[in-house]
Design a protein around this motif. Structure first.
Motif: not given
Ligand code: FAD
Ligand code: NAI
Length: 475
Positions: A34-36, A153, A123, A120-121, A289, A285, A135-136, A11
């Motif tokens: 960071e996925r934003w 997050t 987890r 990316g996202h 995760l 959020n 990281v996706t 994040g």
């Protein structure tokens, strides 16, 4: 081979990006997931605060205040303006430019500090040391390793069951910062911070605004003297229609109108509006995760449990900002980020949760730090109170901002400052002096003995400090 970092931050809001920079300053190798994505689909740093929170909202506050000044305040200065119009598209474009400048500024800071942005996202994949995080992103899934992980997050808007948020007609903060026209009638569910700030923006731009608040009291977190005076200013002088103690029953779309059915002490009511903002708080959020992979879970309200140093139950996992207990404020998230990075480095970073300032960016602004008078009464603390209005301060009069006052609460015996409460123009700037007083355990007399510039709004803070000892000079 998997990439590995000393510190991995998940994040990049104000908590995460500041934690990453501080960790890099301390010599660690740092990655930040960071996925934003912006509405145009571009990846962006900065989180809620920079993209759809603090920064864009304050840009619109300023634009809408300027409009109101031209319409209603310039005349008394002898300045006449005719055919004043609002180009909303231009106003929104200015806000978007400020956001883009700020978020790209963080990308530059990451480069300068050699922080790797993993787009990316994130987890958790497995615990232990090193921890493994998946990281996706656009290029698929990559697994990275880290000796320490800081979860930052953040939070997302809480929505109400049965009310579909489309961000066009019914919006949370995201849509409410980008309405493409000024609604004639705007409804707001929740008269908290976002409701008041964004409700005020659209009122100044011409909307007739009705706020529906569940609680029977207005702004219960603020000192009662402040919330009472703010209520008068917002409702009587500014025309915000705030209805308290309501229970929302249902929200329906009827053609172009949104009909809100609710109940209050007068019975069942109906409100028709052109647009509706839902601002009933935010939730942490943690979706997707993978907390369970490292043996963590959330509490009943969805927060990750941490101690005063933001340590989770897992020794090398920390959590900061909106995803943990405490006020959902950007500066609180930042300070926790600094604290955690320093503690990972073996330093003694800490956050004084008793000295975190609050600001509500209405006009005039509301700001406070420390205890309210009601809290002191409940705790049985003996105190003295000093109060001074802006209406007899030369600078405030020159600026055409006479509303409001400063109130200082100090311990009855020791004179130590326990709380400072401000309603007035630039309260957000004035409150820093008060936060410093609390941090340094100053007395009201200490504030009163400091030489304050004349003429300035800060003299009102000094006079309120003098008033604690009943010796204000200009009243
Ligand atoms: P966020 O800023 O929410 O950032 C979290 C980031 O984590 C996001 O970018 C998200 O994309 C990313 N993320 C989440 N999960 C994952 C994952 N699994 N993988 C990768 N990335 C992930 N506060 C103030 O102090 N002053 C203000 O004036 C103010 N105004 C506000 C106005 C509005 C309209 C709103 C909505 C909020 C405002 N706030 C304000 C609150 C402030 O924005 C938050 O307190 C602050 O952003 C919290 O910071 P954070 O770093 O904890 O989380
Ligand atoms: P909030 O908690 O400030 O206000 C939500 C309001 O909605 C409360 O008054 C609550 O009683 C009311 N409410 C809840 N459920 C309701 C229902 N069903 N019907 C009617 N009213 C209902 O939350 P808000 O305004 O959404 O903002 C979220 C957070 O973001 C804030 O708590 C704050 O931490 C942060 N923020 C900070 C700002 C600042 O520092 N200036 C500005 C904006 C947001």
């Amino acid at each position: 081979m998997a990439k590995d970092f000393d510190v991995l931050v998940i994040g990049a809001g104000p908590g995460g990006y500041i934690a990453a920079i501080r960790a890099a300053q301390l010599g660690f190798s740092v990655g930040c997931v960071e996925r934003w994505r912006t509405p145009k689909g571009e990846p962006a740093l900065g989180g809620t605060c920079l993209n759809v929170g603090c920064i864009p909202s304050k840009a619109l506050l300023e634009s809408s205040e300027n409009y109101e000044r031209v319409l209603h305040k310039f005349a008394e200065h002898g300045i006449a303006a005719e055919r004043v119009t609002v180009d909303l598209a231009k106003m929104l474009a200015r806000k978007d430019r400020i956001v883009a400048r700020m978020t790209s500024g963080i990308a530059t800071l990451f480069k300068k500090n050699k922080i790797e942005w993993l787009r990316g996202h994130g987890r958790f994949a497995s615990g232990g040391n090193p921890l493994r995080v998946e990281v996706t992103g656009e290029e698929g899934v990559q697994t990275v390793e880290a000796r320490h992980v800081i979860v930052a997050t953040g939070s997302k808007p809480r929505h109400l069951p049965g009310i579909e948020v489309d961000q066009v007609v019914i919006a949370d903060n995201e849509g409410a910062l980008s309405f493409d026209s000024v609604p004639k009638r705007l409804g707001v569910i929740g008269a908290g911070v976002i409701g008041l700030e964004l409700g005020s923006v659209w009122r100044r731009l011409g909307a007739q605004v009705t706020l529906l608040e569940a609680l029977p009291e207005f702004l219960p977190a603020a000192d009662e003297a402040i919330s009472k005076e703010a209520w008068k200013l917002f409702t009587r002088e500014q025309g915000l229609d705030i209805r308290l103690g309501v229970k929302i029953l249902q929200v329906e779309r009827n053609g172009r109108t949104v009909v809100v059915e609710y109940e209050d002490d007068k019975g069942r009511q109906s409100l028709g509006v052109d647009r509706l903002i839902v601002s009933v708080g935010r939730v942490p959020n943690t979706d997707g995760l993978g907390l369970e992979a490292v043996g963590l879970s959330t509490d009943a309200r969805g927060f990750i449990e941490v101690d005063q140093y933001c340590r989770t139950r897992v020794p090398n996992v920390y959590a900061i900002g909106d995803v943990v207990r405490g006020p959902m404020l950007a500066h609180k998230a930042e300070d926790e980020g600094i604290m955690v990075a320093e503690r990972i480095a073996g330093q003694a970073g800490h956050v004084n949760y008793d000295a975190i300032p609050w600001v509500i960016y209405t006009a005039p602004e509301i700001a406070w730090v420390g205890k309210t008078e009601q809290q002191l009464q409940q705790e049985g603390v003996e105190y003295r109170s000093g109060r001074f209005p802006f209406s007899i301060n030369g600078r405030a009069l020159g600026q055409g901002e006479p509303a409001g006052f400063v109130k200082i609460l100090a311990h009855a015996q020791t004179d130590r400052v326990l709380g400072v409460h401000i309603l007035g123009a630039h309260a957000s700037e004035l409150i820093s002096e008060a936060a410093m007083a609390l941090e340094f355990s100053a007395s009201a007399e200490d504030i009163a003995r400091v030489c304050h510039p004349h003429p300035s709004l800060s003299e009102v803070v000094r006079e309120a400090a003098l008033a604690v000892d009943k010796r204000a000079l200009n009243m």
